[in-house]
Design a protein around this motif. Structure first.
Motif, PDB file in Angstrom:
ATOM      1  N   PHE A  58      59.933  38.673  39.560  1.00 22.31           N
ATOM      2  CA  PHE A  58      59.964  38.010  40.863  1.00 22.31           C
ATOM      3  C   PHE A  58      60.043  39.061  41.967  1.00 22.31           C
ATOM      4  N   GLU A  59      59.711  38.632  43.158  1.00 20.68           N
ATOM      5  CA  GLU A  59      59.832  39.471  44.359  1.00 20.68           C
ATOM      6  C   GLU A  59      59.080  40.791  44.228  1.00 20.68           C
ATOM      7  N   VAL A  60      57.862  40.707  43.675  1.00 27.37           N
ATOM      8  CA  VAL A  60      57.007  41.896  43.683  1.00 27.37           C
ATOM      9  C   VAL A  60      56.321  41.967  45.053  1.00 27.37           C
ATOM     10  N   ALA A  61      56.033  43.176  45.501  1.00 31.61           N
ATOM     11  CA  ALA A  61      55.375  43.347  46.811  1.00 31.61           C
ATOM     12  C   ALA A  61      54.105  44.177  46.638  1.00 31.61           C
ATOM     13  N   ASP A  62      53.269  44.131  47.648  1.00 31.80           N
ATOM     14  CA  ASP A  62      52.049  44.962  47.693  1.00 31.80           C
ATOM     15  C   ASP A  62      51.183  44.829  46.443  1.00 31.80           C
ATOM     16  N   THR A  63      51.087  43.628  45.888  1.00 31.32           N
ATOM     17  CA  THR A  63      50.247  43.427  44.694  1.00 31.32           C
ATOM     18  C   THR A  63      48.787  43.708  45.061  1.00 31.32           C
ATOM     19  N   ALA A  64      48.108  44.457  44.185  1.00 31.53           N
ATOM     20  CA  ALA A  64      46.667  44.689  44.383  1.00 31.53           C
ATOM     21  C   ALA A  64      45.995  44.742  43.014  1.00 31.53           C
ATOM     22  N   VAL A  65      44.746  44.279  42.943  1.00 29.92           N
ATOM     23  CA  VAL A  65      44.014  44.310  41.667  1.00 29.92           C
ATOM     24  C   VAL A  65      42.854  45.298  41.786  1.00 29.92           C
ATOM     25  N   HIS A  66      42.589  46.030  40.690  1.00 32.29           N
ATOM     26  CA  HIS A  66      41.608  47.125  40.733  1.00 32.29           C
ATOM     27  C   HIS A  66      40.696  47.099  39.497  1.00 32.29           C
ATOM     28  N   ASP A  67      39.569  47.772  39.610  1.00 32.41           N
ATOM     29  CA  ASP A  67      38.657  48.009  38.475  1.00 32.41           C
ATOM     30  C   ASP A  67      38.277  46.702  37.770  1.00 32.41           C
ATOM     31  N   LEU A  68      37.982  45.697  38.577  1.00 27.36           N
ATOM     32  CA  LEU A  68      37.755  44.351  38.026  1.00 27.36           C
ATOM     33  C   LEU A  68      36.485  44.281  37.202  1.00 27.36           C
ATOM     34  N   ASP A  69      35.501  45.125  37.534  1.00 27.06           N
ATOM     35  CA  ASP A  69      34.256  45.055  36.768  1.00 27.06           C
ATOM     36  C   ASP A  69      34.191  46.129  35.687  1.00 27.06           C
TER      37      ASP A  69
ATOM     38  N   THR B  32      51.532  38.515  27.909  1.00 21.25           N
ATOM     39  CA  THR B  32      51.224  38.429  29.338  1.00 21.25           C
ATOM     40  C   THR B  32      52.397  39.003  30.126  1.00 21.25           C
ATOM     41  N   VAL B  33      52.110  39.417  31.351  1.00 20.95           N
ATOM     42  CA  VAL B  33      53.174  39.726  32.313  1.00 20.95           C
ATOM     43  C   VAL B  33      52.876  38.886  33.547  1.00 20.95           C
ATOM     44  N   VAL B  34      53.893  38.158  34.029  1.00 20.95           N
ATOM     45  CA  VAL B  34      53.705  37.325  35.228  1.00 20.95           C
ATOM     46  C   VAL B  34      54.354  38.036  36.421  1.00 20.95           C
ATOM     47  N   LEU B  35      53.589  38.164  37.506  1.00 22.16           N
ATOM     48  CA  LEU B  35      54.084  38.812  38.729  1.00 22.16           C
ATOM     49  C   LEU B  35      54.151  37.774  39.848  1.00 22.16           C
ATOM     50  N   GLU B  36      55.285  37.649  40.508  1.00 22.87           N
ATOM     51  CA  GLU B  36      55.447  36.634  41.550  1.00 22.87           C
ATOM     52  C   GLU B  36      56.021  37.273  42.816  1.00 22.87           C
ATOM     53  N   ALA B  37      55.413  36.960  43.940  1.00 29.85           N
ATOM     54  CA  ALA B  37      55.834  37.564  45.208  1.00 29.85           C
ATOM     55  C   ALA B  37      57.188  37.034  45.688  1.00 29.85           C
ATOM     56  N   ARG B  38      57.479  35.771  45.408  1.00 32.59           N
ATOM     57  CA  ARG B  38      58.697  35.164  45.961  1.00 32.59           C
ATOM     58  C   ARG B  38      59.839  35.228  44.950  1.00 32.59           C
ATOM     59  N   SER B  39      61.028  34.775  45.372  1.00 35.06           N
ATOM     60  CA  SER B  39      62.178  34.776  44.468  1.00 35.06           C
ATOM     61  C   SER B  39      62.105  33.569  43.530  1.00 35.06           C
ATOM     62  N   ARG B  40      62.865  33.640  42.431  1.00 37.76           N
ATOM     63  CA  ARG B  40      62.923  32.505  41.510  1.00 37.76           C
ATOM     64  C   ARG B  40      63.407  31.251  42.250  1.00 37.76           C
ATOM     65  N   GLN B  41      64.442  31.423  43.045  1.00 36.17           N
ATOM     66  CA  GLN B  41      64.985  30.276  43.776  1.00 36.17           C
ATOM     67  C   GLN B  41      63.917  29.650  44.685  1.00 36.17           C
TER      68      GLN B  41
END
Ligand code: RFL
Ligand code: PHB
Length: 391
Positions: free
Chosen positions: A121-132, A28-37
């Motif tokens: 951490f601190e990833v921005a502009d996350t978007a998901v595509h081609d879900l179907d 897995t890869v985990v993407l998080e918008a905020r900082s670890r702190q």
């Protein structure tokens, strides 16, 4: 980049899912918008059902939880100036544990890093595509670079305000929602809790809850207006209101004051989307459902969701068998709706509703009396509060 399961959000749902899948040998890869702190310091839930403690323990995450968690055998319902103990353990054989959500999150992040598994951490502009399609994709920006992550499946664990639920075309989801005409003003105070168990108080001035984070740290909540500004309340006003609502006839409220370390207002909402899936995107935790905090179910539901999801993903990755994933939303929703019912019921029972007529008021008092004085009534509260069986 490529992974088996892309996970958006490093709250309890996303982190635990990543951990359970790692134990099953799935990348897995985990993407998080905020900082670890930020995610490690965010003060939220505090009460773990026995089933949640069992899941964390079985997953090898129990060390600090068992050392530092406070195990509770009962709780108090306080109304008309009198306390009534509900003997959770005597009624159900189960206990609940106080252990802050941010401690669970810290333990999960530490485990993830010790495994050498990716968490950004601190990833921005996350978007998901081609879900179907069979090759869904997540795009995001990290450390100044645009990136794309190809996945077999995506888990949307990005909370109520995340992007995953919003990426599902309108019309495919049914939304069920109730917004309550009040909120909670919560404080963390450097003071011993008034009792070693939680006190849920119904009072004509409004609901109050005395809980804790440790024997020297109180977590206290007051029903307030939905648009309340926590900083408009002086410390004195907060303590006076807590004293009034937790008052006992002929005895001190036992409330002890201390420095207020943190304060905030939490909106109260019941919310469910069905189904919790679109194509290869699976929504878990607060991304798919919200409960008012009165029943202490939010984090526990997130944990239960991902436990079932991890097993379904494992079956899929091992045998390319979609059956459990196809059944996942309905399986999870059966538990979610029972927790919704319980959270709505606890909220209705204990809060002040300005528009309630005298008839409804009397019915609520009769119901409280029934819960406190009938074994069947107390049992119904207790078995839901400690958590319904997981399987
Ligand atoms: P979370 O914890 O909101 O985590 C979602 C994560 O996703 C990130 N995110 C994104 N990441 C990448 N890209 C994006 N575009 C993103 N958008 C968002 C966010 O930064 C975040 O890190 O959801 P999760 O994992 O589903 O966990 C749910 C719980 O947090 C929640 O249900 C509980 O806190 C609710 N709750 C309680 N639950 C309990 O079980 N017991 C309790 O005693 C309890 N008390 C409470 C509560 C919630 C409260 N508040 C403040 C809402 C008491 C309070 C006051
Ligand atoms: C908490 O400890 O923050 C807590 C406990 C029980 C609840 C809500 C919050 O119902």
């Amino acid at each position: 980049m490529r992974t088996e399961v892309g996970i958006v959000g490093a709250g309890p749902a996303g982190l635990l899912l990543a951990h359970l899948l790692h134990l099953a040998g799935i990348d897995t890869v985990v993407l998080e918008a905020r900082s670890r702190q930020h995610v490690e310091e965010r003060i939220r839930a505090g009460l773990l059902e026995q089933g949640t403690v069992d899941i964390l323990t079985e997953a090898g995450l129990g060390d600090r939880l068992h050392r530092e968690g406070l195990r509770h055998d009962g709780l108090e319902l306080r109304f008309d100036g009198t306390g009534h103990r509900i003997d959770l353990h005597g009624l159900t054989g189960k206990r609940v544990t106080i252990y802050g959500q941010q401690e669970v999150v810290k333990d999960l992040i530490a485990a993830r890093l010790a495994q050498g598994q990716p968490i950004l951490f601190e990833v921005a502009d996350t978007a998901v595509h081609d879900l179907d399609t069979t090759r869904p994709r997540i795009t995001f920006r990290h450390e100044g670079r645009d990136q794309a992550l190809d996945c077999d499946l995506i888990a949307g664990c990005d909370g109520f305000h995340g992007i995953c639920r919003a990426a599902i075309p309108t019309g495919l989801l049914t939304v069920f929602e109730r917004v309550y005409p009040f909120a909670w003003l919560g404080i963390l105070a450097a003071a011993p809790p008034p009792s070693h168990e939680l006190i849920y108080a119904r009072h004509e001035r409004g609901f109050a809850l005395a809980t804790m984070r440790s024997p020297s740290l109180s977590r206290l909540y007051l029903q307030c207006a939905p648009d309340e500004d926590a900083h408009a309340w002086s410390d004195d006003r907060i303590w006076a209101e807590l004293h009034a609502r937790l008052a006992l006839h002929g005895a001190a409220s036992q409330l002890r004051e201390g420095t207020i370390l943190q304060r905030g207002v939490t909106a109260m909402r019941s919310f469910v989307v069905e189904p919790m899936r679109h194509g290869r995107l699976f929504l878990a935790g607060d991304a798919a459902h919200i409960v008012p905090p009165t029943g202490a179910k939010g984090m526990n539901l997130a944990v239960a969701d991902v436990r079932v999801l991890a097993r379904a993903i494992e079956a899929f990755q091992r045998g390319r068998n979609m059956a459990l994933l196809d059944a996942w939303s309905a399986t999870a929703l059966a538990r979610i709706w029972k927790a919704q019912r319980f959270s709505w019921w606890m909220t209705s029972l204990l809060h002040r509703f300005d528009d309630a007529d005298p008839f409804e008021h009397r019915l609520r008092l009769a119901e409280l009396d029934y819960v406190c004085h009938s074994r069947a009534g107390a049992m119904s509260l207790a078995e839901n509060y400690v958590g319904l069986p997981l399987d």
